[in-house]
Design a protein around this motif. Sequence first.
Motif, PDB file in Angstrom:
ATOM      1  N   GLN A   1       0.928  -1.246  -0.073  1.00 57.39           N
ATOM      2  CA  GLN A   1       0.195   0.114   0.131  1.00 57.39           C
ATOM      3  C   GLN A   1       0.933   1.338  -0.132  1.00 57.39           C
ATOM      4  O   GLN A   1       0.519   2.155  -0.847  1.00 57.39           O
ATOM      5  N   VAL A   2       2.033   1.323   0.783  1.00 55.89           N
ATOM      6  CA  VAL A   2       2.791   2.432   1.099  1.00 55.89           C
ATOM      7  C   VAL A   2       3.558   2.399  -0.569  1.00 55.89           C
ATOM      8  O   VAL A   2       3.849   3.694  -1.018  1.00 55.89           O
ATOM      9  N   ILE A   3       3.900   1.363  -1.022  1.00 57.21           N
ATOM     10  CA  ILE A   3       4.709   1.446  -2.446  1.00 57.21           C
ATOM     11  C   ILE A   3       3.836   1.796  -3.366  1.00 57.21           C
ATOM     12  O   ILE A   3       4.296   2.817  -4.299  1.00 57.21           O
ATOM     13  N   ALA A   4       2.474   1.737  -3.661  1.00 58.31           N
ATOM     14  CA  ALA A   4       1.297   2.042  -4.446  1.00 58.31           C
ATOM     15  C   ALA A   4       1.229   3.417  -4.196  1.00 58.31           C
ATOM     16  O   ALA A   4       1.421   4.480  -5.228  1.00 58.31           O
ATOM     17  N   ALA A   5       1.096   4.172  -2.963  1.00 60.58           N
ATOM     18  CA  ALA A   5       1.101   5.643  -2.945  1.00 60.58           C
ATOM     19  C   ALA A   5       2.275   6.268  -3.155  1.00 60.58           C
ATOM     20  O   ALA A   5       2.200   7.123  -3.867  1.00 60.58           O
ATOM     21  N   GLY A   6       3.492   5.850  -2.765  1.00 60.16           N
ATOM     22  CA  GLY A   6       4.775   6.300  -3.074  1.00 60.16           C
ATOM     23  C   GLY A   6       4.935   6.389  -4.427  1.00 60.16           C
ATOM     24  O   GLY A   6       5.312   7.482  -5.063  1.00 60.16           O
ATOM     25  N   ALA A   7       4.653   5.424  -5.413  1.00 61.85           N
ATOM     26  CA  ALA A   7       4.702   5.252  -6.740  1.00 61.85           C
ATOM     27  C   ALA A   7       3.872   6.603  -7.238  1.00 61.85           C
ATOM     28  O   ALA A   7       4.266   7.209  -8.282  1.00 61.85           O
ATOM     29  N   GLY A   8       2.701   6.543  -6.996  1.00 62.58           N
ATOM     30  CA  GLY A   8       1.913   7.938  -7.360  1.00 62.58           C
ATOM     31  C   GLY A   8       2.416   9.106  -7.151  1.00 62.58           C
ATOM     32  O   GLY A   8       2.634   9.978  -8.139  1.00 62.58           O
ATOM     33  N   VAL A   9       3.106   9.213  -5.855  1.00 61.99           N
ATOM     34  CA  VAL A   9       3.948  10.655  -5.621  1.00 61.99           C
ATOM     35  C   VAL A   9       5.097  10.835  -6.640  1.00 61.99           C
ATOM     36  O   VAL A   9       5.224  11.845  -7.169  1.00 61.99           O
ATOM     37  N   LEU A  10       5.763   9.663  -6.764  1.00 59.92           N
ATOM     38  CA  LEU A  10       6.777   9.972  -7.609  1.00 59.92           C
ATOM     39  C   LEU A  10       6.480   9.943  -9.068  1.00 59.92           C
ATOM     40  O   LEU A  10       7.174  10.838  -9.779  1.00 59.92           O
TER      41      LEU A  10
END
Length: 109
Positions: free
Chosen positions: A78-87
């Motif tokens: 979940q954190v990777i998914a949100a972080g990927a969106g931010v990136l």
Amino acid sequence: MNWLHDISYLFGGIFLANAVPHFVSGTMGQAFQSPFAKPPGQGLSSSTVNVLWGFANLVLAYLLLIRVGNFNLHAADQVIAAGAGVLLIGLFSARTFGRFHGGHSPKQS
């Protein structure tokens, strides 16, 4: 793992990161590009429009991150998914708006 929730978290990260430049520019009283400018994404919108657009992005981020599923900061996917969106939106914004604000060519001191 529910992949539909991860897609929601990806877009939540996108909206969260997109809120920052609009809201900050608006609260500083500066015009900034927005989808409502002419031409969209290239022309400048007023500081008021940017505050409203930034706030709308925050609301969408909240809905996608908090209200969909059960977002858990301890769940790596979940954190990777949100972080990927931010990136992703960060890189897109850097490339897109860098040409308007001199971000593609660093200044020599």
